[in-house]
Design a protein around this motif. Structure first.
Motif, PDB file in Angstrom:
ATOM      1  N   ALA A 101      46.844  19.510  69.805  1.00 14.25           N
ATOM      2  CA  ALA A 101      45.885  20.005  70.587  1.00 14.25           C
ATOM      3  C   ALA A 101      44.477  19.452  70.068  1.00 14.25           C
ATOM      4  O   ALA A 101      44.147  19.753  68.915  1.00 14.25           O
ATOM      5  CB  ALA A 101      45.938  21.368  70.512  1.00 14.25           C
ATOM      6  N   ALA A 102      43.669  18.956  70.823  1.00 19.74           N
ATOM      7  CA  ALA A 102      42.478  18.296  70.494  1.00 19.74           C
ATOM      8  C   ALA A 102      41.319  19.342  71.134  1.00 19.74           C
ATOM      9  O   ALA A 102      40.947  19.092  72.357  1.00 19.74           O
ATOM     10  CB  ALA A 102      42.227  17.040  70.886  1.00 19.74           C
ATOM     11  N   VAL A 103      40.822  20.271  70.335  1.00 23.39           N
ATOM     12  CA  VAL A 103      40.198  21.416  71.121  1.00 23.39           C
ATOM     13  C   VAL A 103      38.587  21.011  70.866  1.00 23.39           C
ATOM     14  O   VAL A 103      38.136  20.727  70.009  1.00 23.39           O
ATOM     15  CB  VAL A 103      40.397  22.782  70.217  1.00 23.39           C
ATOM     16  N   ASN A 104      38.292  20.722  72.102  1.00 24.60           N
ATOM     17  CA  ASN A 104      36.627  20.245  72.245  1.00 24.60           C
ATOM     18  C   ASN A 104      35.932  21.043  72.487  1.00 24.60           C
ATOM     19  O   ASN A 104      34.615  21.182  73.017  1.00 24.60           O
ATOM     20  CB  ASN A 104      36.977  19.201  73.547  1.00 24.60           C
ATOM     21  N   ARG A 125      33.801  20.751  65.626  1.00 27.30           N
ATOM     22  CA  ARG A 125      32.899  21.820  64.853  1.00 27.30           C
ATOM     23  C   ARG A 125      32.387  22.683  65.600  1.00 27.30           C
ATOM     24  O   ARG A 125      32.268  23.893  65.451  1.00 27.30           O
ATOM     25  CB  ARG A 125      31.943  21.066  63.913  1.00 27.30           C
ATOM     26  N   SER A 126      31.930  22.359  66.798  1.00 31.87           N
ATOM     27  CA  SER A 126      31.186  23.367  67.771  1.00 31.87           C
ATOM     28  C   SER A 126      32.170  24.029  68.832  1.00 31.87           C
ATOM     29  O   SER A 126      31.628  24.931  69.466  1.00 31.87           O
ATOM     30  CB  SER A 126      30.308  22.401  68.643  1.00 31.87           C
ATOM     31  N   SER A 127      33.510  23.730  68.677  1.00 31.34           N
ATOM     32  CA  SER A 127      34.380  24.805  69.365  1.00 31.34           C
ATOM     33  C   SER A 127      34.560  25.973  68.718  1.00 31.34           C
ATOM     34  O   SER A 127      33.964  26.376  67.693  1.00 31.34           O
ATOM     35  CB  SER A 127      35.617  23.913  69.447  1.00 31.34           C
ATOM     36  N   PHE A 128      35.199  26.985  69.615  1.00 31.92           N
ATOM     37  CA  PHE A 128      35.599  28.274  68.997  1.00 31.92           C
ATOM     38  C   PHE A 128      36.860  28.587  69.539  1.00 31.92           C
ATOM     39  O   PHE A 128      37.104  28.161  70.644  1.00 31.92           O
ATOM     40  CB  PHE A 128      34.217  29.259  69.326  1.00 31.92           C
ATOM     41  N   PHE A 129      37.241  29.737  68.936  1.00 32.94           N
ATOM     42  CA  PHE A 129      38.363  30.299  69.501  1.00 32.94           C
ATOM     43  C   PHE A 129      38.337  31.819  69.778  1.00 32.94           C
ATOM     44  O   PHE A 129      37.594  32.545  68.975  1.00 32.94           O
ATOM     45  CB  PHE A 129      39.515  30.282  68.410  1.00 32.94           C
ATOM     46  N   VAL A 130      38.959  32.306  70.589  1.00 33.34           N
ATOM     47  CA  VAL A 130      38.782  34.099  70.757  1.00 33.34           C
ATOM     48  C   VAL A 130      40.010  34.505  71.672  1.00 33.34           C
ATOM     49  O   VAL A 130      40.345  34.217  72.809  1.00 33.34           O
ATOM     50  CB  VAL A 130      37.318  34.317  71.584  1.00 33.34           C
ATOM     51  N   GLN A 131      40.390  35.681  71.317  1.00 32.55           N
ATOM     52  CA  GLN A 131      41.486  36.383  71.582  1.00 32.55           C
ATOM     53  C   GLN A 131      40.978  37.400  72.503  1.00 32.55           C
ATOM     54  O   GLN A 131      40.863  38.352  72.535  1.00 32.55           O
ATOM     55  CB  GLN A 131      42.386  37.156  70.670  1.00 32.55           C
ATOM     56  N   ALA A 169      35.379  27.250  64.638  1.00 28.07           N
ATOM     57  CA  ALA A 169      36.078  26.181  64.136  1.00 28.07           C
ATOM     58  C   ALA A 169      36.281  26.194  62.503  1.00 28.07           C
ATOM     59  O   ALA A 169      37.519  26.046  61.903  1.00 28.07           O
ATOM     60  CB  ALA A 169      35.792  24.840  64.681  1.00 28.07           C
ATOM     61  N   GLU A 170      35.260  26.194  61.924  1.00 34.73           N
ATOM     62  CA  GLU A 170      35.520  26.287  60.248  1.00 34.73           C
ATOM     63  C   GLU A 170      36.245  27.711  59.844  1.00 34.73           C
ATOM     64  O   GLU A 170      37.005  27.789  59.041  1.00 34.73           O
ATOM     65  CB  GLU A 170      34.086  26.625  59.810  1.00 34.73           C
ATOM     66  N   GLN A 171      35.878  28.882  60.813  1.00 40.12           N
ATOM     67  CA  GLN A 171      36.475  29.998  60.163  1.00 40.12           C
ATOM     68  C   GLN A 171      38.241  29.990  60.646  1.00 40.12           C
ATOM     69  O   GLN A 171      38.785  30.424  59.936  1.00 40.12           O
ATOM     70  CB  GLN A 171      35.925  31.177  60.983  1.00 40.12           C
ATOM     71  N   GLY A 176      43.624  29.317  58.387  1.00 37.96           N
ATOM     72  CA  GLY A 176      44.851  28.593  58.739  1.00 37.96           C
ATOM     73  C   GLY A 176      45.663  28.573  60.101  1.00 37.96           C
ATOM     74  O   GLY A 176      46.463  28.312  60.257  1.00 37.96           O
ATOM     75  N   ILE A 177      44.556  28.678  61.069  1.00 37.17           N
ATOM     76  CA  ILE A 177      45.097  28.745  62.346  1.00 37.17           C
ATOM     77  C   ILE A 177      44.951  27.278  62.846  1.00 37.17           C
ATOM     78  O   ILE A 177      45.891  26.895  63.753  1.00 37.17           O
ATOM     79  CB  ILE A 177      44.110  29.509  63.226  1.00 37.17           C
ATOM     80  N   ILE A 178      44.224  26.387  62.393  1.00 38.95           N
ATOM     81  CA  ILE A 178      43.920  24.925  62.781  1.00 38.95           C
ATOM     82  C   ILE A 178      44.383  24.216  61.517  1.00 38.95           C
ATOM     83  O   ILE A 178      44.047  24.575  60.594  1.00 38.95           O
ATOM     84  CB  ILE A 178      42.864  24.700  63.599  1.00 38.95           C
ATOM     85  N   ASN A 179      44.595  22.762  61.964  1.00 40.16           N
ATOM     86  CA  ASN A 179      44.589  21.729  60.796  1.00 40.16           C
ATOM     87  C   ASN A 179      43.414  21.009  60.364  1.00 40.16           C
ATOM     88  O   ASN A 179      43.222  20.913  58.986  1.00 40.16           O
ATOM     89  CB  ASN A 179      45.510  20.779  61.398  1.00 40.16           C
ATOM     90  N   ARG A 180      42.503  20.887  61.220  1.00 42.57           N
ATOM     91  CA  ARG A 180      41.170  20.040  60.592  1.00 42.57           C
ATOM     92  C   ARG A 180      40.098  20.294  61.696  1.00 42.57           C
ATOM     93  O   ARG A 180      40.256  20.695  62.874  1.00 42.57           O
ATOM     94  CB  ARG A 180      41.611  18.660  60.961  1.00 42.57           C
ATOM     95  N   VAL A 181      39.193  20.413  61.246  1.00 45.12           N
ATOM     96  CA  VAL A 181      37.689  20.555  61.868  1.00 45.12           C
ATOM     97  C   VAL A 181      36.777  19.114  61.698  1.00 45.12           C
ATOM     98  O   VAL A 181      36.823  18.599  60.782  1.00 45.12           O
ATOM     99  CB  VAL A 181      36.662  21.477  61.181  1.00 45.12           C
ATOM    100  N   VAL A 182      36.391  18.579  62.763  1.00 42.38           N
ATOM    101  CA  VAL A 182      35.875  17.326  62.781  1.00 42.38           C
ATOM    102  C   VAL A 182      34.559  17.551  63.451  1.00 42.38           C
ATOM    103  O   VAL A 182      34.227  18.209  64.511  1.00 42.38           O
ATOM    104  CB  VAL A 182      36.729  16.376  63.704  1.00 42.38           C
TER     105      VAL A 182
END
Length: 257
Positions: A101-104, A125-131, A169-171, A176-182
């Motif tokens: 998953a390349a979360v853009n 780095r500018s991406s975010f996740f929200v439930q 993305a950093e949070q 431990g939700i994602i593998n890498r922040v770029v």
């Protein structure tokens, strides 16, 4: 195969799938879900494809469910809708090839669930996740209830699900939700480097490794899918859900009763 809501390109063993509904932030409508399921189910024997990269066209990965199609939904239609989503998620899990998953951009609601179903998650780095389910009176679906507590623990998962706050993305990395922040400017290069390493590796062993790990940690996911369908069907019938959808389109805070 011809698709409407996804774009598929193949280069040097890397297959890139772009969710292609940028006008609605790549919301997971029924057609898109069906096309993803058909694609992932069809490429098992395709030796040209070594690794799949799933990303979004435009500024979002996926905003989640398409609320515009949910205004008149009931429990029966809602269960069928969830089943189509479950088949999409199961096809990703069952495929014996690595899926990145390349979360853009935004990965919200069911878009968050879609990312969690993949094998690696690399995020701008500018991406975010929200439930975001609770914000419209729904329960988390498409596997979030299964995946997220196993990644970050019960309390943290409940915090994200019940409060519906954005996670940077950093949070997400620290949880431990994602593998890498770029960094945004090097995102595509980094995704290509990682997918190239996988494409050049021993695909048979990689596929079996994925299968064995999934067998180890995802043994009861189908039971969770059934419970999701029951719970979400009840939510689709609730006044809170109807108010949540109205508030979303009226761009105001919902008044839940």
């Amino acid at each position: 195969m011809d698709f409407n809501d996804i774009q598929v390109t193949i280069d040097k063993g890397i297959c890139t799938i772009k969710l292609n509904r940028p006008d609605v932030r790549n919301a997971l409508g029924l057609t898109l879900r069906k096309e993803l399921k058909e694609f992932f189910s069809s490429v098992k024997e395709n030796d040209e494809i070594k690794v799949i990269v799933l990303t979004g066209e435009g500024k979002a990965f996926s905003a989640g469910g398409d609320l515009s199609s949910l205004k008149e939904i009931d429990a029966v239609k809602g269960r069928l809708r969830l089943q189509s989503g479950h088949e999409m998620i199961q096809a990703i899990i069952d495929l014996e090839k690595p899926v990145i998953a390349a979360v853009n951009g935004a990965a919200a609601g069911a878009g968050f669930s879609l990312a969690l179903a993949c094998d690696l998650i690399i995020a701008k780095r500018s991406s975010f996740f929200v439930q975001s389910f609770m914000n419209v009176g729904l329960v988390p679906d498409l596997g979030s209830i299964y995946f997220l507590p196993r990644l970050i623990g019960r309390q943290r998962a409940l915090e994200l699900m019940l409060l519906g706050d954005r996670v940077t993305a950093e949070q997400a990395l620290s949880l431990g939700i994602i593998n890498r922040v770029v960094e945004d400017e090097s995102f595509e290069d980094e995704v290509y480097q990682i997918s190239s390493r996988l494409a050049e590796g021993p695909g048979f062993a990689a596929g079996l490794t994925k299968k064995l790990v999934n067998r180890s940690v995802l043994a009861n996911i189908n039971e969770t899918f059934e419970l999701e369908g029951f719970a979400q069907g009840l939510c689709f019938e609730s006044e809170d859900f109807k108010e949540g959808v109205r508030a979303f389109f009226e761009k105001r805070k919902p008044r839940f009763n």
